[in-house]
Design an enzyme around this catalytic site. Structure first.
Site, PDB file in Angstrom:
ATOM      1  N   HIS A 149      -3.635  -4.009  -4.999  1.00 29.11           N
ATOM      2  CA  HIS A 149      -3.842  -3.399  -3.687  1.00 29.11           C
ATOM      3  C   HIS A 149      -5.292  -3.575  -3.258  1.00 29.11           C
ATOM      4  O   HIS A 149      -6.188  -2.850  -3.695  1.00 29.11           O
ATOM      5  CB  HIS A 149      -3.481  -1.912  -3.714  1.00 29.11           C
ATOM      6  CG  HIS A 149      -3.649  -1.256  -2.383  1.00 29.11           C
ATOM      7  ND1 HIS A 149      -4.077   0.038  -2.232  1.00 29.11           N
ATOM      8  CD2 HIS A 149      -3.464  -1.740  -1.111  1.00 29.11           C
ATOM      9  CE1 HIS A 149      -4.152   0.333  -0.955  1.00 29.11           C
ATOM     10  NE2 HIS A 149      -3.784  -0.725  -0.254  1.00 29.11           N
ATOM     11  N   GLU A 155      -7.035  -1.747  -6.396  1.00 27.72           N
ATOM     12  CA  GLU A 155      -6.214  -0.925  -7.266  1.00 27.72           C
ATOM     13  C   GLU A 155      -5.217  -1.830  -7.990  1.00 27.72           C
ATOM     14  O   GLU A 155      -4.405  -2.503  -7.339  1.00 27.72           O
ATOM     15  CB  GLU A 155      -5.470   0.145  -6.465  1.00 27.72           C
ATOM     16  CG  GLU A 155      -6.382   1.202  -5.869  1.00 27.72           C
ATOM     17  CD  GLU A 155      -5.634   2.203  -5.002  1.00 27.72           C
ATOM     18  OE1 GLU A 155      -5.938   3.405  -5.099  1.00 27.72           O
ATOM     19  OE2 GLU A 155      -4.755   1.772  -4.221  1.00 27.72           O
ATOM     20  N   ASN A 194      -4.787   6.630  -1.649  1.00 23.21           N
ATOM     21  CA  ASN A 194      -3.947   7.225  -0.611  1.00 23.21           C
ATOM     22  C   ASN A 194      -3.252   8.500  -1.077  1.00 23.21           C
ATOM     23  O   ASN A 194      -2.750   9.263  -0.254  1.00 23.21           O
ATOM     24  CB  ASN A 194      -2.916   6.214  -0.125  1.00 23.21           C
ATOM     25  CG  ASN A 194      -3.512   5.233   0.860  1.00 23.21           C
ATOM     26  OD1 ASN A 194      -4.454   5.560   1.574  1.00 23.21           O
ATOM     27  ND2 ASN A 194      -2.984   4.030   0.892  1.00 23.21           N
ATOM     28  N   SER A 212       0.820  -1.212   0.000  1.00 24.15           N
ATOM     29  CA  SER A 212       0.000   0.000   0.000  1.00 24.15           C
ATOM     30  C   SER A 212       0.854   1.263   0.000  1.00 24.15           C
ATOM     31  O   SER A 212       0.336   2.354  -0.207  1.00 24.15           O
ATOM     32  CB  SER A 212      -0.904   0.026   1.237  1.00 24.15           C
ATOM     33  OG  SER A 212      -0.122   0.004   2.428  1.00 24.15           O
TER      34      SER A 212
END
Length: 504
Positions: A144, A156, A194, A123
């Site tokens: 991910h 992802e 993120n 991540s």
């Protein structure tokens, strides 16, 4: 390129929470799954834990007993990496250290077949850097998953610099075949979620650090006005302050300490004090036995104004005019070029947050952005020490007459929701311009990955093409650190819009 055939075995290396979750997803989808962990006995423990979760799915009528038994028969703990030799896909979910992941994958590359797809669930690390240790990085891709993997729909699919298109496509289609919603993105710090979610936390912390509002009030405004499921303080307490700060720090460092991603000193002090959130019993909030959750600041009742004068259509807040009329308050409308304000009987003005501050004007109260002014249950107002008490009282009474709780915060430009949304929109435009992902995939990722009420581009279309640029440009003038400087992508977006409208 199609998804992996269900007859193809899948392996997961690393049997912590994420590894077990990914294994369960592949298992329930119909694959044979091999679990491996370097710690002796850990793979067997993980297999037992997954079996127990399958039992609970049967109890909840989400899985038949026959399907559970078949899944259990397909699940195998391995004692050696060599037992993964015939797998078509190996996903690593080991410690988040570049050297550990690289050594593992180099060893796997000498065991599996040449057409085996290798993947990482990292991540925070670069997919390109992890794959750089491989002889054939073309077959290496990021997958991910979000925690908990069996429940969270988003995956992802991250292409490193050397990832082959065929590998990325196969990973994407496999995730979709497993019942997930995959989004494709390039290898960038933070990937999609993120990277673009950083302002949600950063701006809440910045408002706190400026002494404009307390955590309970900021969280309430984000929820009840912004439409977010949780506020930034309660969400980071749930995630873990150390975990959230670590992601922020990683993204900041990976972008060469780009000021747009600067970590929060207030959060750093929280982590240093050991207040990590729910898991430690105390974070921004106290979770100890008998602890009471602090209440947000809510203004006392005030008399609503006898009428308001609307100069312009209020832009993104135009729905307020209908609500005011429905509340029985007369609205006198006056045509004004670029007008976005309400004039109150006492002569003061009520203005939608625009990146400026009340102290700059004679008698202005700002009100914050809302996802939906009809459904919002709370509105934030900001005023300076020079704002007339009558203007603040009339502004408060107006929104209370519309059935809203009112929180009065300090005189911060962009307030809470407005500055947060504007920065999220900006980072999203910047990501598309730099080839990170498509608009559609970014919207999907932010809605499914962090449960935003709207994707950034959905928000941008609703608010108007120039709204985010205008607010950030004003903020940048007041804080020239670069944190709020609109990206070139957002500038082009807004400027192209102005030219089409003939206002350039």
């Amino acid at each position: 390129m199609t998804a992996l055939d269900l007859s193809s075995p899948v392996a997961v290396v690393g049997t912590g929470t994420m590894g077990q979750g990914i294994a369960q997803v592949a298992l329930v989808a119909g694959h044979s799954v091999i679990l491996y962990d370097a710690a002796t006995g850990r793979a067997r423990q993980a297999a037992a834990a997954i079996g127990a979760r399958l039992d609970r799915l049967v109890e909840k009528d989400r899985l038949t007993g026959a399907d559970r038994d078949a899944a259990r028969a397909r699940l195998k703990p391995a004692e050696s990496l060599t037992e993964l030799a015939d797998c078509a896909l190996v996903v690593e979910a080991v410690l988040e250290r570049l050297d550990v992941k690289q050594e593992l994958l180099k060893e796997l590359e000498g065991i599996v077949t040449d057409d085996c797809l290798l993947a990482t669930n990292t991540s925070s690390l670069s997919v390109t850097a992890i794959g750089g240790a491989l002889r054939n990085p073309g077959r290496f891709v990021g997958l991910h998953f979000f925690n908990p993997a069996p429940l969270m729909p988003l995956v992802e699919v991250v292409s490193g610099f050397a990832t082959d298109v065929t590998s990325a496509t196969r990973a994407y289609e496999t995730a979709r075949a497993w019942g997930k919603t995959p989004v494709a993105c390039a290898d960038t710090p933070g990937f999609i979620v993120n990277r673009i979610a950083r302002p949600f936390y950063a701006e809440a912390f910045a408002v706190l650090e400026s002494q404009a509002a307390d955590p309970a009030t900021i969280d309430a405004v984000l929820r009840e006005s912004g439409g977010f499921k949780m506020g930034a303080f309660e969400l980071t307490d749930l995630i873990g302050q150390d975990v959230n700060e670590s992601v922020t720090h990683s993204v900041w460092q990976s972008f060469f300490q780009d000021v747009r991603f600067t970590p929060s000193l207030a959060q750093r002090r929280l982590v240093e004090s050991g207040r990590l959130g729910r898991k430690s019993g105390h974070g921004w909030y106290d979770y100890g036995d008998g602890a009471e959750r602090p209440e947000p600041h809510t203004a006392e009742r005030a008399r609503p104004p006898a009428y308001v004068v609307a100069e312009g259509d209020l832009g993104p807040a135009s729905e307020l005019l209908s609500l005011i009329r429905e509340a029985g308050i007369p609205v006198r409308e006056e045509d004004e070029d670029n007008g976005t304000r309400l004039v109150l009987p006492g002569g003061g003005q009520l203005v939608l947050a625009d990146g400026q501050t009340s102290v700059e004007f004679r008698d202005v109260v700002y009100f914050d952005l809302a996802l939906d002014y009809r459904r919002a249950t709370r509105i934030a107002l900001s005023a300076s020490q020079d704002t007339a008490p009558q203007t603040l009282a009339e502004s408060t009474g107006l929104f209370q007459a519309l059935g809203k709780d009112v929180s009065v915060i300090g005189d911060v430009p962009g307030m809470i929701v407005a500055r947060t949304v504007a920065r999220i929109v900006d980072l999203a435009h910047d990501a598309v311009a730099k080839g990170v992902a498509t608009e559609e995939d970014i919207d999907t990722a932010m809605r499914l990955g962090v449960n935003y009420p709207l994707g950034p581009f959905e928000w941008s279309r609703r608010l108007g093409r120039t709204w985010a640029y205008g607010l950030l440009d004003d903020l940048h003038l007041r804080d020239p650190s670069g944190r709020y400087a609109p990206s070139l992508a957002l500038y082009r977006h807004a400027y192209a819009s102005e030219k089409r409208e003939g206002t350039s």
